[in-house]
Motif scaffolding. Structure first.
Motif, PDB file in Angstrom:
ATOM      1  N   UNK A  42       0.483  -1.096   0.049  1.00  0.00           N
ATOM      2  CA  UNK A  42       0.358  -0.090   0.557  1.00  0.00           C
ATOM      3  C   UNK A  42       0.947   1.691   0.348  1.00  0.00           C
ATOM      4  N   UNK A  43       1.800   1.289   0.661  1.00  0.00           N
ATOM      5  CA  UNK A  43       3.068   2.369   0.517  1.00  0.00           C
ATOM      6  C   UNK A  43       3.347   2.448  -0.726  1.00  0.00           C
ATOM      7  N   UNK A  44       3.488   1.451  -0.776  1.00  0.00           N
ATOM      8  CA  UNK A  44       4.437   1.941  -2.117  1.00  0.00           C
ATOM      9  C   UNK A  44       3.737   2.160  -3.723  1.00  0.00           C
ATOM     10  N   UNK A  45       2.355   1.928  -3.687  1.00  0.00           N
ATOM     11  CA  UNK A  45       1.249   2.242  -4.417  1.00  0.00           C
ATOM     12  C   UNK A  45       0.120   3.440  -3.740  1.00  0.00           C
ATOM     13  N   UNK A 210       6.850 -16.896  -5.500  1.00  0.00           N
ATOM     14  CA  UNK A 210       5.805 -15.435  -5.276  1.00  0.00           C
ATOM     15  C   UNK A 210       6.104 -14.758  -6.395  1.00  0.00           C
ATOM     16  N   UNK A 211       5.522 -13.346  -6.870  1.00  0.00           N
ATOM     17  CA  UNK A 211       5.939 -12.433  -7.517  1.00  0.00           C
ATOM     18  C   UNK A 211       7.229 -12.261  -7.388  1.00  0.00           C
ATOM     19  N   UNK A 212       7.586 -12.042  -9.357  1.00  0.00           N
ATOM     20  CA  UNK A 212       7.068 -12.424 -10.396  1.00  0.00           C
ATOM     21  C   UNK A 212       7.328 -13.895 -11.130  1.00  0.00           C
ATOM     22  N   UNK A 288      11.820  -8.065   3.233  1.00  0.00           N
ATOM     23  CA  UNK A 288      11.034  -6.598   2.797  1.00  0.00           C
ATOM     24  C   UNK A 288      11.063  -6.871   0.942  1.00  0.00           C
ATOM     25  N   UNK A 289      12.549  -7.356   1.240  1.00  0.00           N
ATOM     26  CA  UNK A 289      12.371  -7.668  -0.737  1.00  0.00           C
ATOM     27  C   UNK A 289      11.982  -8.278  -1.241  1.00  0.00           C
ATOM     28  N   UNK A 290      10.512  -9.425  -0.621  1.00  0.00           N
ATOM     29  CA  UNK A 290      10.446  -9.623  -1.466  1.00  0.00           C
ATOM     30  C   UNK A 290       8.972  -9.654  -0.921  1.00  0.00           C
ATOM     31  N   UNK A 291       8.950  -8.509  -0.473  1.00  0.00           N
ATOM     32  CA  UNK A 291       7.091  -7.445  -0.892  1.00  0.00           C
ATOM     33  C   UNK A 291       7.855  -6.164  -1.974  1.00  0.00           C
ATOM     34  N   UNK A 295       5.858  -5.767  -5.261  1.00  0.00           N
ATOM     35  CA  UNK A 295       5.224  -4.386  -5.821  1.00  0.00           C
ATOM     36  C   UNK A 295       5.845  -3.693  -6.936  1.00  0.00           C
ATOM     37  N   UNK A 296       7.037  -4.152  -7.708  1.00  0.00           N
ATOM     38  CA  UNK A 296       8.003  -3.795  -8.269  1.00  0.00           C
ATOM     39  C   UNK A 296       7.948  -4.247  -9.726  1.00  0.00           C
TER      40      UNK A 296
END
Lengths: 340, 204
Positions: A42-45, A210-212, A288-291, A295-296
């Motif tokens: 959410x913070x990144x978006x 996980x993404x991507x 954190x890097x996973x998340x 988001x990226x």
């Protein structure tokens, strides 16, 4: 009778206590990882994320858990009942049993076995069964396609993970996880083995779906992949298993490359902080890097995923194994346990 | 010691029972799942014997890779399993024969140990004492130091087999459009886009 108590009952009771001491914080960590994921993304978006249930939305994971618990468990009519029910259990149990060998601090480990890293590798390679069984037992096209994708993906990336682990083992000379951490007292392996660190982390993303690399549950093509037919707690077990695997992968990354429970530099203010705190901080940084990645980056196409695994990571990690072995032999840096 | 024997019998019983289920289960996917259970219990038996490295390798290789591919193939088969079951009994003599041969060989091996105890010593001479050396280390020194040429030869044979399989299945197809990632990455904006000032009513 005293003998029985001293040699069987008391150790069993102690192990059960240790297990509870590991699993309860782990479950809490999983619950709050879902919260952290929503907040970070959410913070990144530039959104707010969950902020209604409790202060700053802190009770959101509890509310979500209760909601899932109270929902109705539905087993599709065409499903293979036993396998259908077994699959989420296997996913969740496998995500938990791996924690038996993780060292949280010097000597703070439930089972300090000699082949710790192989055990972790074995358990993480079993994770695919939960997904593949779920996909088959659901008797649904979407779920089955998701399961097939996941099986191919996890088998492919395991190969490069195996080579990365071999590279680290060459530098350590032991399969024991505590030894691996202690071998990094002078320098974390992330620095001399930087390319392998990157390969391991990316393969970890693929291994945990996980993404991507979240093709097994690509919502745009497969609705939600292998777990479409699941509801209520069965779905929750998949969800929790996936997040537990993320934490496990981060723990493996910190043990193999970031010095486990060791402080970054062994100087006064840093080494006052106890080892488990450092370990938790490193895991949190990896998570954190996973998340952040989620988001990226956009999702990979399936053939690109396979190309990356087989044509990029596999040759790279294989070459790095040879280079590392060559350098270690040429410079006479082989650890004593191998040379002796 | 009693607990040790009890765990041994538990794992052994489950391994044998799941082995029976592998050949008697109606659904082939269930068969593969029982096969995995059997592998698992054999790995547990290895752990009980102190062969932890072999146990982990058994799980990594057989359960983690081979059985996944089995399951993968079996799940995608679309055949009528009732029909396949039909006439399965006619293979019973051959299966029984193979079983009897295996049993006889095992009896011979263990029988020779019982008759001549020194025969067992010959087999255990290269094995170092497990309390001194971990079995990972012991296996490594046997495999990569004592028998390194045989190990390399086995590796070469496997490599040749792999190359052979690839050569047999490789075929060149025409008219296929492939993605060349290097070419894509090498493309620059100046190669593909031209910014043109278009005069009004002039056209390009």
């Amino acid at each position: 009778m005293v003998d029985f108590w001293a040699s069987y009952a008391w150790p069993t009771a102690k192990i059960v206590l240790y297990i509870i001491a590991i699993v309860v914080p782990l479950l809490l960590a999983i619950a709050y990882l879902t919260y952290a994921e929503r907040k970070v993304i959410a913070a990144m978006q530039m959104r707010k994320g969950p902020n209604v249930v409790g202060p700053f939305g802190l009770l959101q994971p509890i509310a979500d858990g209760l909601k899932l618990l109270l929902k109705e468990t539905i087993i599709p009519a065409g499903a293979n009942r036993v396998v259908f029910v077994l699959a989420p259990m296997i996913t969740f149990i496998l995500a938990l049993v791996a924690w038996a060998v993780i060292p949280f601090g010097p000597g703070v480990v439930l089972a300090d076995i000699n082949v710790g890293i192989l055990y972790l590798f074995a358990i993480s390679s079993l994770g695919v069964y939960g997904i593949i069984m779920a996909g088959w037992a659901s008797n649904s096209r979407y779920a089955f396609l998701g399961a097939l994708r996941s099986a191919a993906q996890m088998v492919s990336y395991e190969v490069s993970i195996g080579f990365v682990i071999i590279t680290v083992l060459l530098c350590v000379g032991s399969l024991n996880l505590s030894d691996i951490v202690l071998a990094q007292q002078n320098i974390w392996f992330a620095i001399p083995l930087l390319p392998m660190f990157v390969v391991f982390f990316i393969s970890g993303l693929a291994e945990t779906n996980r993404a991507p690399f979240d093709l097994p549950e690509a919502e745009a093509e497969l609705v939600s992949g292998y777990n479409v037919e699941y509801s209520s707690m069965a779905f929750a077990l998949f969800f929790l298993g996936e997040y537990a695997n993320m934490i496990l992968m981060s723990a493996m990354t910190s043990i193999l490359f970031l010095g486990g429970w060791l402080p970054p530099v062994d100087v006064a203010p840093l080494n006052w902080i106890p080892g488990p705190v450092w370990f938790a901080l490193k895991i949190a940084a990896c998570l954190f890097v996973f998340l952040w990645v989620r988001a990226t980056f956009p999702r990979y196409r399936y053939d690109q995923l396979m190309r990356l695994g087989w044509k990029v990571f596999l040759p790279l990690s294989l070459a790095w194994v040879i280079i590392t072995a060559g350098v270690l032999v040429a410079m006479d840096w082989l650890p004593d346990t191998i040379a002796g | 010691m009693i607990i040790h024997s009890l765990t041994f019998y538990m794992f052994a019983a489950v391994a044998v029972a799941s082995g029976v289920m592998v050949i008697s289960a109606r659904n082939p996917v269930h068969s593969v799942l029982f096969l995995i259970l059997a592998f698992f219990n054999s790995a547990a038996l290895f752990v009980l014997m102190g062969a932890e490295f072999l146990a982990m390798v058994l799980v990594v290789v057989y359960v983690g890779a081979v059985a996944v591919l089995f399951l993968f193939v079996v799940m995608m088969l679309d055949i009528n399993f009732r029909e396949m079951r039909h006439g399965a009994l006619q293979y019973l003599p051959i299966g029984g024969l193979v079983g009897i041969v295996l049993l006889a060989e095992l009896v011979l091996v263990f029988g020779s140990w019982a008759v001549a105890p020194e025969a067992a010593d010959v087999a255990t001479i290269p094995t170092p004492d497990p309390t001194v050396v971990t079995n990972t280390h012991a296996l490594g020194s046997v495999l990569y130091t004592r028998f390194v040429y045989l190990f390399q030869a086995a590796g070469m044979i496997l490599l040749v087999a792999m190359v052979g399989a690839i050569v047999l299945t490789l075929r060149q197809r025409d008219g296929l459009r492939r993605q060349s990632i290097a070419e894509q990455n090498a493309r620059r904006k100046s190669d593909t886009i031209e910014v043109v000032k278009v005069p009004s009513r002039g056209g390009v």
